[in-house]
Design a protein around this motif. Sequence first.
Motif, PDB file in Angstrom:
ATOM      1  N   GLY A 128     -21.900  20.610  22.141  1.00 18.15           N
ATOM      2  CA  GLY A 128     -22.119  20.790  23.571  1.00 18.15           C
ATOM      3  C   GLY A 128     -22.221  22.254  23.950  1.00 18.15           C
ATOM      4  N   ALA A 129     -21.355  23.070  23.356  1.00 19.08           N
ATOM      5  CA  ALA A 129     -21.393  24.510  23.621  1.00 19.08           C
ATOM      6  C   ALA A 129     -22.705  25.119  23.126  1.00 19.08           C
ATOM      7  N   VAL A 130     -23.141  24.712  21.934  1.00 21.77           N
ATOM      8  CA  VAL A 130     -24.404  25.229  21.376  1.00 21.77           C
ATOM      9  C   VAL A 130     -25.583  24.829  22.260  1.00 21.77           C
ATOM     10  N   GLY A 131     -25.573  23.591  22.753  1.00 25.81           N
ATOM     11  CA  GLY A 131     -26.633  23.153  23.652  1.00 25.81           C
ATOM     12  C   GLY A 131     -26.666  23.964  24.929  1.00 25.81           C
ATOM     13  N   SER A 132     -25.501  24.281  25.463  1.00 26.44           N
ATOM     14  CA  SER A 132     -25.422  25.092  26.678  1.00 26.44           C
ATOM     15  C   SER A 132     -25.943  26.503  26.435  1.00 26.44           C
ATOM     16  N   VAL A 133     -25.554  27.102  25.302  1.00 26.04           N
ATOM     17  CA  VAL A 133     -26.036  28.441  24.954  1.00 26.04           C
ATOM     18  C   VAL A 133     -27.558  28.427  24.789  1.00 26.04           C
ATOM     19  N   THR A 134     -28.076  27.400  24.127  1.00 21.83           N
ATOM     20  CA  THR A 134     -29.523  27.278  23.930  1.00 21.83           C
ATOM     21  C   THR A 134     -30.248  27.201  25.261  1.00 21.83           C
TER      22      THR A 134
END
Length: 208
Positions: A128-134
């Motif tokens: 979820g964090a990686v998706g938000s950063v992306t």
Amino acid sequence: MIKDKAHFVAFVGVMSALIFVLFMLEGALQSGLGMTALIFTLPLSISLSIYDGWKQSFLGGTILGVVSCVFCLIFSSAFILYANPMISVLPRIFIGVTAYWTYRGLTALLKNAKNAFVKDTLPLCIAGAVGSVTNTALYLGAIFIWKDWLGDSAYATLSGFVATLSLIYFCVEIVACIVLVPVYVKVLKKISHTLIEKPQKFENTEKV
């Protein structure tokens, strides 16, 4: 278990409608700010991309991007500069892809972990964090790449404002994704198992 394609299409349609409603609600409430913090919509889009196989990993981000583009056209007075699909749609296609492979990689890495949280929930939180950063990185990158389309004066006005507001929104969104993605994925898996999948039928091939 095999997928019922008709129910899967209906399921995607329902999820698209839900993302649309959530985005419109969040956008309408924040329309005066000139940008929208996707507190509920972004985690749902990421969850839709990672709850199943890799072939569906682009779904959530693509739906989010299309809904974002439609929203920008509806609220054209405040958001028309973001209606360019190269800004609102294209960057978001990759949200679910990066989140999915992060989740799958961490799941494989931590499959032998004895702690249930580390084994099952932590990969979803990090995905979820990686998706938000992306989402934030590619969205701001697209604005910079298409600054000529925006125009020098518009870009000069937007650059500082967008960067500041995006930083604030990013902090809110990444916390929301870390907390909500595990919850959404659990719900989506349950819905998928109930409504989309059906038992594999085996024919009796024994000769009498």
